[in-house]
Design a protein around this motif. Structure first.
Motif, PDB file in Angstrom:
ATOM      1  N   TRP A 128      -2.386   6.436   3.666  1.00  0.00           N
ATOM      2  CA  TRP A 128      -1.034   5.821   3.644  1.00  0.00           C
ATOM      3  C   TRP A 128       0.091   6.068   4.716  1.00  0.00           C
ATOM      4  CZ3 TRP A 128      -1.028   8.173  -1.918  1.00  0.00           C
ATOM      5  CH2 TRP A 128      -1.974   7.403  -2.977  1.00  0.00           C
ATOM      6  N   ILE A 179       6.393   9.330   0.919  1.00  0.00           N
ATOM      7  CA  ILE A 179       5.420   9.429  -0.103  1.00  0.00           C
ATOM      8  C   ILE A 179       5.363  10.815  -0.753  1.00  0.00           C
ATOM      9  CG2 ILE A 179       2.974   9.119  -0.980  1.00  0.00           C
ATOM     10  CD1 ILE A 179       2.757   6.598   0.738  1.00  0.00           C
ATOM     11  N   ILE A 217      -2.424  11.132   0.522  1.00  0.00           N
ATOM     12  CA  ILE A 217      -1.835  10.394   1.778  1.00  0.00           C
ATOM     13  C   ILE A 217      -3.007  10.608   2.808  1.00  0.00           C
ATOM     14  CG2 ILE A 217      -0.298  10.950   3.669  1.00  0.00           C
ATOM     15  CD1 ILE A 217       1.515  11.836   1.461  1.00  0.00           C
ATOM     16  N   GLY A 251       1.345   3.877  -2.917  1.00  0.00           N
ATOM     17  CA  GLY A 251       1.053   5.479  -2.898  1.00  0.00           C
ATOM     18  C   GLY A 251       2.462   6.099  -3.146  1.00  0.00           C
ATOM     19  N   LYS A 301       0.648  -1.098   0.110  1.00  0.00           N
ATOM     20  CA  LYS A 301      -0.163   0.104  -0.099  1.00  0.00           C
ATOM     21  C   LYS A 301       0.924   1.351  -0.027  1.00  0.00           C
ATOM     22  CE  LYS A 301      -3.663   2.145   2.625  1.00  0.00           C
ATOM     23  NZ  LYS A 301      -4.580   2.093   3.985  1.00  0.00           N
ATOM     24  N   VAL A 302       1.844   1.383   0.729  1.00  0.00           N
ATOM     25  CA  VAL A 302       2.893   2.255   0.863  1.00  0.00           C
ATOM     26  C   VAL A 302       3.708   2.522  -0.522  1.00  0.00           C
ATOM     27  CG1 VAL A 302       4.982   3.310   2.057  1.00  0.00           C
ATOM     28  CG2 VAL A 302       2.950   2.412   3.325  1.00  0.00           C
TER      29      VAL A 302
END
Length: 157
Positions: free
Chosen positions: A96, A101, A91, A59, A55-56
């Motif tokens: 996130w 990011i 974000i 992102g 997921k990060v």
């Protein structure tokens, strides 16, 4: 070697490897970026979860794509402001919760390449390698304690 130390060593070796590749091959120069270290620390500071890491990383790729598009269309302060606002919104919206990011979305504003796709592809490749390195380290960590216990039992038994 405890879990944090093993992952830290694996990540450090990965970053050194990426640095070596990027410094020896001009076409791979964008693979190494300082925020990679921040992602590394963020990833090893939490329990291994492919979903969370993915997921990060997703992102980060989305944010560098946004930054690249905006800096390509108009490389100036206005597009930088729009980039910051959009990425901060994303974000918060998608939770996130990873400051690096935002940092990778800024890379296209200060690193210039011949081809527009190089920076997003490099960030994506570096983060895939980072997640893969952590995945391998996670599985090695799970094997090492079992082997250590078996060796101790064999010696005492």
């Amino acid at each position: 070697m405890n879990r944090l130390n093993f992952k830290a060593v694996a990540i450090c070796l990965y970053i050194v490897g990426i640095y070596w590749i990027s410094s020896r091959m001009p076409s791979m120069h964008a693979l190494f970026f300082p925020t990679l270290g921040a992602f590394s620390l963020l990833f090893i500071a939490h329990p291994f979860s492919p979903g969370k890491l993915g997921k990060v990383a997703f992102g980060a790729v989305v944010s560098v794509l946004i930054g690249t598009a905006l800096s390509y269309v108009y490389p100036g302060a206005v597009s930088l402001l729009v980039n910051l606002l959009v990425v901060i919104y994303l974000i918060n919206r998608f939770k996130w919760n990873a400051p690096p990011i935002l940092a990778v979305s800024l890379i296209p504003f200060f690193v210039h390449t011949e081809f527009v796709w190089v920076i997003p592809a490099s960030v994506c490749a570096s983060l895939i390698g980072l997640v893969l390195t952590l995945w391998i380290a996670h599985h090695v960590e799970r094997i090492i304690p079992v082997q250590t216990r078996r060796a101790s039992q064999a010696e005492s038994g």
